[in-house]
Design a protein around this motif. Structure first.
Motif, PDB file in Angstrom:
ATOM      1  N   ARG A 173      -1.724   8.109  -5.060  1.00 51.12           N
ATOM      2  CA  ARG A 173      -1.265   6.817  -4.530  1.00 51.12           C
ATOM      3  C   ARG A 173      -0.407   6.065  -5.544  1.00 51.12           C
ATOM      4  NH1 ARG A 173      -6.224   3.893  -1.377  1.00 51.12           N
ATOM      5  NH2 ARG A 173      -6.451   5.391   0.304  1.00 51.12           N
TER       6      ARG A 173
ATOM      7  N   ALA B 295      -9.407   4.054  -2.843  1.00 58.05           N
ATOM      8  CA  ALA B 295      -9.118   5.484  -3.023  1.00 58.05           C
ATOM      9  C   ALA B 295     -10.459   6.224  -3.109  1.00 58.05           C
ATOM     10  CB  ALA B 295      -8.301   5.711  -4.289  1.00 58.05           C
TER      11      ALA B 295
ATOM     12  N   LEU C  84      -5.327  -0.787  -2.978  1.00 58.00           N
ATOM     13  CA  LEU C  84      -4.932   0.629  -3.063  1.00 58.00           C
ATOM     14  C   LEU C  84      -5.822   1.424  -4.022  1.00 58.00           C
ATOM     15  CD1 LEU C  84      -1.878   2.128  -2.597  1.00 58.00           C
ATOM     16  CD2 LEU C  84      -1.854   1.744  -5.037  1.00 58.00           C
TER      17      LEU C  84
ATOM     18  N   ARG D  58       0.810  -1.222   0.000  1.00 58.21           N
ATOM     19  CA  ARG D  58       0.000   0.000   0.000  1.00 58.21           C
ATOM     20  C   ARG D  58       0.843   1.271   0.000  1.00 58.21           C
ATOM     21  NH1 ARG D  58      -5.247  -0.513   2.279  1.00 58.21           N
ATOM     22  NH2 ARG D  58      -5.817  -2.696   2.394  1.00 58.21           N
ATOM     23  N   THR D  59       2.072   1.164   0.477  1.00 52.38           N
ATOM     24  CA  THR D  59       2.874   2.384   0.616  1.00 52.38           C
ATOM     25  C   THR D  59       4.097   2.313  -0.314  1.00 52.38           C
ATOM     26  OG1 THR D  59       4.306   1.420   2.318  1.00 52.38           O
ATOM     27  CG2 THR D  59       2.285   2.509   3.080  1.00 52.38           C
TER      28      THR D  59
END
Ligand code: 1GP
Length: 268
Positions: free
Chosen positions: A260, A251, A247, A226-227
């Motif tokens: 993202r 959103a 992800l 996710r990051t």
């Protein structure tokens, strides 16, 4: 839509300096029009492939409508780019690839399919049964098969449960290496290390590193990323491709989605 000068398998397995990004779109989670809008944002932000699939029980019609909507959107963007000297139409020649939960989730509008064996499943259906059901359909409609070994790692999520996978644990680096060798010996070109969609932890980098030592196998890694930091970890461990799905789904709007995906792609 794929490039005219290469098969999707050539595109997927070609050497790339950077790890590339795949946006996974689950047709069960939005209408086809929204899926197409999300796919366009993903490509604008640097995704290099779109996967369509995920859920285990999506009917053919829904998968097909989603693939069609994405392909039409990409065709329009390719045409628009071809009319504009400032634009590069090849940006839109991005394969739309089925990532199926089984032989029910197919579409002739897709460029290719991850033709997978869930290698650590205890169920015949996921080793070869669904594939036998799907193969004649794929042959008939000319959907290119990407021979893929699919390996579910802890925590595994729903795919681990439904597929009754003997989960690969973070310390199982010898085992993942043996699976990777087996995949290559079967002639698979791709090995997909999966932690499960929405997983609270990603595939352990040690497992990616271990699979990486096997040559001539393109490594796809997904589940729980996710990051940008998580994406960078998987990329540094040796992933050729990183998949994100959740992800995109959660959103709030296209602008948040843009931020993202750009964040993830910027670290690859
Ligand atoms: C699932 O690996 C993919 O098959 C993507 O997982 O939804 O957690 O991004 P996420």
């Amino acid at each position: 839509m794929r490039r005219a000068d290469a098969t999707t398998l050539e595109y997927v397995t070609s050497n790339s300096q950077n790890t590339r990004h795949i946006t996974l779109i689950d047709p069960a989670k939005q209408d086809p029009n929204t899926a197409a809008n999300r796919a366009m944002v993903a490509v604008e932000c640097g995704s290099s492939m779109i996967f369509v699939g995920g859920s285990t029980d999506t009917p053919d019609e829904v998968v097909h409508a989603t693939c069609q909507a994405i392909q039409e959107a990409f065709e329009l963007r390719t045409f628009a780019a071809s009319q504009d000297p400032e634009s590069d139409e090849s940006q839109w020649q991005i394969p739309v690839v089925l990532f199926p939960g089984g032989a029910h989730a197919l579409s002739p509008a897709a460029d290719a399919i991850t033709f997978m064996m869930l290698m650590n499943s205890n169920i015949r259906r996921f080793l070869v049964g669904e594939q036998i059901r799907g193969a004649p359909y794929l042959e008939k409609f000319g959907v290119e098969a990407l021979p893929t070994g699919y390996l579910v790692c802890a925590p595994g999520g729903r795919v681990g449960e439904v597929g009754e996978a003997e989960l690969i644990q973070p310390e199982d680096s010898d085992l993942v290496h043996a699976y990777a060798l087996t995949a290559r010996m079967f002639g698979f070109k791709i090995l997909y290390l999966e932690a499960g969609s929405g997983a609270d932890s990603q595939v352990h980098p040690r497992l990616i590193e271990s699979a990486r030592t096997v040559e001539n196998l393109t490594l796809v890694v997904g589940g729980g990323i996710r990051t940008p930091e998580q994406a960078a970890l998987a990329a540094q461990a040796g992933a050729d491709w990183i998949v994100t799905g959740t992800l995109t789904e959660d959103a709030a709007d296209l602008e948040e989605l843009r931020q993202r995906i750009s964040g993830i792609v910027s670290v690859l």
